[in-house]
Design a protein around this motif. Structure first.
Motif, PDB file in Angstrom:
ATOM      1  N   ALA A   1      39.115  50.502   2.074  1.00 11.57           N
ATOM      2  CA  ALA A   1      39.700  51.746   2.590  1.00 11.57           C
ATOM      3  C   ALA A   1      40.312  51.517   3.965  1.00 11.57           C
ATOM      4  O   ALA A   1      41.397  52.038   4.272  1.00 11.57           O
ATOM      5  CB  ALA A   1      38.624  52.824   2.673  1.00 11.57           C
ATOM      6  N   ALA A   2      39.642  50.738   4.799  1.00  8.94           N
ATOM      7  CA  ALA A   2      40.174  50.449   6.135  1.00  8.94           C
ATOM      8  C   ALA A   2      41.489  49.697   6.046  1.00  8.94           C
ATOM      9  O   ALA A   2      42.428  49.957   6.810  1.00  8.94           O
ATOM     10  CB  ALA A   2      39.152  49.652   6.945  1.00  8.94           C
ATOM     11  N   LEU A   3      41.573  48.754   5.120  1.00  8.36           N
ATOM     12  CA  LEU A   3      42.825  48.007   4.936  1.00  8.36           C
ATOM     13  C   LEU A   3      43.953  48.941   4.521  1.00  8.36           C
ATOM     14  O   LEU A   3      45.079  48.849   5.022  1.00  8.36           O
ATOM     15  CB  LEU A   3      42.635  46.917   3.873  1.00  8.36           C
ATOM     16  CG  LEU A   3      41.963  45.624   4.318  1.00  8.36           C
ATOM     17  CD1 LEU A   3      41.762  44.699   3.117  1.00  8.36           C
ATOM     18  CD2 LEU A   3      42.789  44.909   5.392  1.00  8.36           C
TER      19      LEU A   3
ATOM     20  N   PRO B   1      42.032  46.547  18.707  1.00  6.76           N
ATOM     21  CA  PRO B   1      41.018  46.637  19.765  1.00  6.76           C
ATOM     22  C   PRO B   1      40.797  45.265  20.403  1.00  6.76           C
ATOM     23  O   PRO B   1      40.971  44.236  19.732  1.00  6.76           O
ATOM     24  CB  PRO B   1      39.761  47.101  19.005  1.00  6.76           C
ATOM     25  CG  PRO B   1      40.280  47.739  17.755  1.00  6.76           C
ATOM     26  CD  PRO B   1      41.513  46.978  17.396  1.00  6.76           C
ATOM     27  N   PRO B   2      40.424  45.213  21.670  1.00  9.15           N
ATOM     28  CA  PRO B   2      40.264  43.925  22.360  1.00  9.15           C
ATOM     29  C   PRO B   2      39.390  42.918  21.615  1.00  9.15           C
ATOM     30  O   PRO B   2      39.742  41.737  21.518  1.00  9.15           O
ATOM     31  CB  PRO B   2      39.630  44.333  23.696  1.00  9.15           C
ATOM     32  CG  PRO B   2      40.136  45.724  23.931  1.00  9.15           C
ATOM     33  CD  PRO B   2      40.197  46.350  22.580  1.00  9.15           C
ATOM     34  N   ALA B   3      38.252  43.349  21.096  1.00  8.05           N
ATOM     35  CA  ALA B   3      37.355  42.420  20.405  1.00  8.05           C
ATOM     36  C   ALA B   3      37.990  41.844  19.149  1.00  8.05           C
ATOM     37  O   ALA B   3      37.774  40.682  18.803  1.00  8.05           O
ATOM     38  CB  ALA B   3      36.041  43.114  20.059  1.00  8.05           C
ATOM     39  N   VAL B   4      38.783  42.663  18.459  1.00  4.10           N
ATOM     40  CA  VAL B   4      39.455  42.210  17.240  1.00  4.10           C
ATOM     41  C   VAL B   4      40.570  41.234  17.594  1.00  4.10           C
ATOM     42  O   VAL B   4      40.737  40.194  16.942  1.00  4.10           O
ATOM     43  CB  VAL B   4      40.005  43.412  16.441  1.00  4.10           C
ATOM     44  CG1 VAL B   4      40.850  42.945  15.257  1.00  4.10           C
ATOM     45  CG2 VAL B   4      38.849  44.287  15.947  1.00  4.10           C
ATOM     46  N   ARG B   5      41.335  41.536  18.645  1.00  5.22           N
ATOM     47  CA  ARG B   5      42.385  40.608  19.089  1.00  5.22           C
ATOM     48  C   ARG B   5      41.780  39.260  19.483  1.00  5.22           C
ATOM     49  O   ARG B   5      42.331  38.211  19.154  1.00  5.22           O
ATOM     50  CB  ARG B   5      43.165  41.197  20.273  1.00  5.22           C
ATOM     51  CG  ARG B   5      43.965  42.439  19.934  1.00  5.22           C
ATOM     52  CD  ARG B   5      45.076  42.680  20.953  1.00  5.22           C
ATOM     53  NE  ARG B   5      44.623  42.666  22.323  1.00  5.22           N
ATOM     54  CZ  ARG B   5      44.215  43.735  23.002  1.00  5.22           C
ATOM     55  NH1 ARG B   5      44.187  44.920  22.420  1.00  5.22           N
ATOM     56  NH2 ARG B   5      43.824  43.634  24.259  1.00  5.22           N
ATOM     57  N   GLU B   6      40.653  39.306  20.175  1.00  9.19           N
ATOM     58  CA  GLU B   6      39.995  38.066  20.599  1.00  9.19           C
ATOM     59  C   GLU B   6      39.481  37.290  19.384  1.00  9.19           C
ATOM     60  O   GLU B   6      39.559  36.050  19.350  1.00  9.19           O
ATOM     61  CB  GLU B   6      38.834  38.395  21.543  1.00  9.19           C
ATOM     62  CG  GLU B   6      37.974  37.205  21.946  1.00  9.19           C
ATOM     63  CD  GLU B   6      38.749  36.098  22.649  1.00  9.19           C
ATOM     64  OE1 GLU B   6      38.259  34.950  22.631  1.00  9.19           O
ATOM     65  OE2 GLU B   6      39.829  36.371  23.212  1.00  9.19           O
TER      66      GLU B   6
ATOM     67  N   ILE C   1      34.185  51.119  14.263  1.00  8.74           N
ATOM     68  CA  ILE C   1      35.452  50.678  13.683  1.00  8.74           C
ATOM     69  C   ILE C   1      35.755  49.251  14.135  1.00  8.74           C
ATOM     70  O   ILE C   1      36.292  48.439  13.377  1.00  8.74           O
ATOM     71  CB  ILE C   1      36.601  51.625  14.106  1.00  8.74           C
ATOM     72  CG1 ILE C   1      36.500  52.946  13.337  1.00  8.74           C
ATOM     73  CG2 ILE C   1      37.961  50.975  13.861  1.00  8.74           C
ATOM     74  CD1 ILE C   1      36.810  52.837  11.843  1.00  8.74           C
ATOM     75  N   GLU C   2      35.374  48.932  15.367  1.00  9.26           N
ATOM     76  CA  GLU C   2      35.617  47.591  15.890  1.00  9.26           C
ATOM     77  C   GLU C   2      34.845  46.534  15.099  1.00  9.26           C
ATOM     78  O   GLU C   2      35.382  45.470  14.761  1.00  9.26           O
ATOM     79  CB  GLU C   2      35.237  47.530  17.365  1.00  9.26           C
ATOM     80  CG  GLU C   2      35.905  46.400  18.124  1.00  9.26           C
ATOM     81  CD  GLU C   2      35.740  46.550  19.625  1.00  9.26           C
ATOM     82  OE1 GLU C   2      34.600  46.406  20.107  1.00  9.26           O
ATOM     83  OE2 GLU C   2      36.753  46.802  20.316  1.00  9.26           O
ATOM     84  N   SER C   3      33.587  46.811  14.777  1.00 15.08           N
ATOM     85  CA  SER C   3      32.795  45.848  13.999  1.00 15.08           C
ATOM     86  C   SER C   3      33.340  45.734  12.580  1.00 15.08           C
ATOM     87  O   SER C   3      33.297  44.656  11.970  1.00 15.08           O
ATOM     88  CB  SER C   3      31.323  46.254  13.973  1.00 15.08           C
ATOM     89  OG  SER C   3      31.117  47.446  13.239  1.00 15.08           O
ATOM     90  N   LEU C   4      33.869  46.824  12.050  1.00 11.94           N
ATOM     91  CA  LEU C   4      34.547  46.780  10.754  1.00 11.94           C
ATOM     92  C   LEU C   4      35.763  45.871  10.833  1.00 11.94           C
ATOM     93  O   LEU C   4      36.009  45.046   9.943  1.00 11.94           O
ATOM     94  CB  LEU C   4      34.969  48.201  10.345  1.00 11.94           C
ATOM     95  CG  LEU C   4      35.905  48.356   9.147  1.00 11.94           C
ATOM     96  CD1 LEU C   4      35.300  47.757   7.890  1.00 11.94           C
ATOM     97  CD2 LEU C   4      36.231  49.831   8.925  1.00 11.94           C
TER      98      LEU C   4
ATOM     99  N   THR D   1      49.183  51.776  10.702  1.00  9.47           N
ATOM    100  CA  THR D   1      48.722  51.977  12.071  1.00  9.47           C
ATOM    101  C   THR D   1      47.640  50.973  12.419  1.00  9.47           C
ATOM    102  O   THR D   1      47.076  50.332  11.535  1.00  9.47           O
ATOM    103  CB  THR D   1      48.169  53.416  12.257  1.00  9.47           C
ATOM    104  OG1 THR D   1      47.844  53.623  13.632  1.00  9.47           O
ATOM    105  CG2 THR D   1      46.928  53.626  11.411  1.00  9.47           C
ATOM    106  N   SER D   2      47.355  50.836  13.696  1.00  7.21           N
ATOM    107  CA  SER D   2      46.318  49.907  14.140  1.00  7.21           C
ATOM    108  C   SER D   2      44.937  50.546  14.025  1.00  7.21           C
ATOM    109  O   SER D   2      44.800  51.774  13.913  1.00  7.21           O
ATOM    110  CB  SER D   2      46.582  49.501  15.593  1.00  7.21           C
ATOM    111  OG  SER D   2      45.478  48.791  16.115  1.00  7.21           O
ATOM    112  N   LEU D   3      43.928  49.713  14.072  1.00  8.49           N
ATOM    113  CA  LEU D   3      42.554  50.207  14.052  1.00  8.49           C
ATOM    114  C   LEU D   3      42.260  51.140  15.220  1.00  8.49           C
ATOM    115  O   LEU D   3      41.401  52.015  15.110  1.00  8.49           O
ATOM    116  CB  LEU D   3      41.577  49.027  14.110  1.00  8.49           C
ATOM    117  CG  LEU D   3      41.362  48.203  12.837  1.00  8.49           C
ATOM    118  CD1 LEU D   3      40.429  47.047  13.127  1.00  8.49           C
ATOM    119  CD2 LEU D   3      40.812  49.057  11.707  1.00  8.49           C
ATOM    120  N   VAL D   4      42.954  50.951  16.338  1.00 11.96           N
ATOM    121  CA  VAL D   4      42.690  51.792  17.514  1.00 11.96           C
ATOM    122  C   VAL D   4      42.997  53.263  17.222  1.00 11.96           C
ATOM    123  O   VAL D   4      42.492  54.143  17.909  1.00 11.96           O
ATOM    124  CB  VAL D   4      43.497  51.318  18.741  1.00 11.96           C
ATOM    125  CG1 VAL D   4      43.040  49.950  19.206  1.00 11.96           C
ATOM    126  CG2 VAL D   4      44.995  51.313  18.452  1.00 11.96           C
ATOM    127  N   ALA D   5      43.833  53.528  16.220  1.00 12.19           N
ATOM    128  CA  ALA D   5      44.181  54.904  15.873  1.00 12.19           C
ATOM    129  C   ALA D   5      43.410  55.405  14.659  1.00 12.19           C
ATOM    130  O   ALA D   5      43.644  56.508  14.178  1.00 12.19           O
ATOM    131  CB  ALA D   5      45.684  55.012  15.608  1.00 12.19           C
TER     132      ALA D   5
END
Length: 218
Positions: A23-25, A127-132, A59-62, A31-35
């Motif tokens: 569902a997240a995909l 999100p920063p953690a996802v980009r990293e 959402i970030e851990s997802l 849109t990005s996860l941040v939204a």
């Protein structure tokens, strides 16, 4: 044989987790996860928001789970395609690796299109953690490639820095190729040109690499 309650709970939990990832995909197609909110994801799956937390902290851990999933199969496939005779010399075996790697990449982008769209988008706007996490996975691809390159006779006198530089050039080219293939969706001729350009670029890089000698200070 009657299914045990524990077994059925475990299976249901795994199915729900899979549904949340899918569902997240789908929801992040535009849109990005941040939204994206966990309420949106929960509603899409058909669970209450608190049910989301049984599987992911946020959402970030997802997003981090999706990054792991997106890179795992690609890295395994690229490791397989890089296996050549370690005594090989000259351009021919390297050219074969290039051709096979590009073909594998094109096929994998088609098979895992949503995952690649996710990576392309979140690499810049997530999100920063996802980009990293994405940056780290790309760096792992570079390290694995550098390790494979170090086994070849032609690179024996190379410094570790030069091996990493070459692997970076190759991986960056592959990432750009994957994103270009996504942009060429539905246009076979445009996609063919993207793949051909990728092969040409990588062959040119390898022609130069085969003549490279690390300086004493490298």
């Amino acid at each position: 044989m009657t299914e045990t309650p524990l077994g059925s709970r475990t299976e249901r939990k795994e199915r729900t987790r899979r549904a949340i990832l899918d569902a997240a995909l789908e929801l992040s197609d535009e849109t990005s996860l941040v939204a994206l909110s966990l309420r949106q994801v929960a509603k899409e799956v058909g669970i209450v928001p608190t049910g989301f937390y049984r599987h992911f902290d946020s959402i970030e851990s997802l997003g981090l789970a999706l990054v792991d999933e997106s890179f795992a199969s690609l890295r395994a496939m690229l490791r397989d395609v890089r296996q050549i005779d370690p005594t090989s010399t000259g351009l021919t075996p390297f050219a074969a690796i290039v051709d096979r790697s590009v073909s594998i990449l094109v096929s994998h982008v088609h098979q895992q299109r949503q995952h690649f769209l996710f990576i392309a988008r979140e690499r810049a706007a997530g999100p920063p953690a996802v980009r990293e996490a994405i940056r780290h996975e790309i760096e792992l691809c570079e390290r694995e490639l550098a390790t494979d390159l170090a086994r070849l006779p032609v690179t024996e006198p190379w410094s570790s820095e030069d091996l990493r530089t070459l692997s970076n050039l190759i991986v960056v080219s592959m990432v750009a190729t994957a994103e270009a293939i996504l942009l060429a969706a539905g246009r076979p001729e445009a996609e063919r040109l993207v793949a051909e350009q990728a092969r040409t670029q990588l062959r040119m890089v390898l022609i130069g690499a085969l003549r490279w000698r690390s300086s004493p200070s490298s």
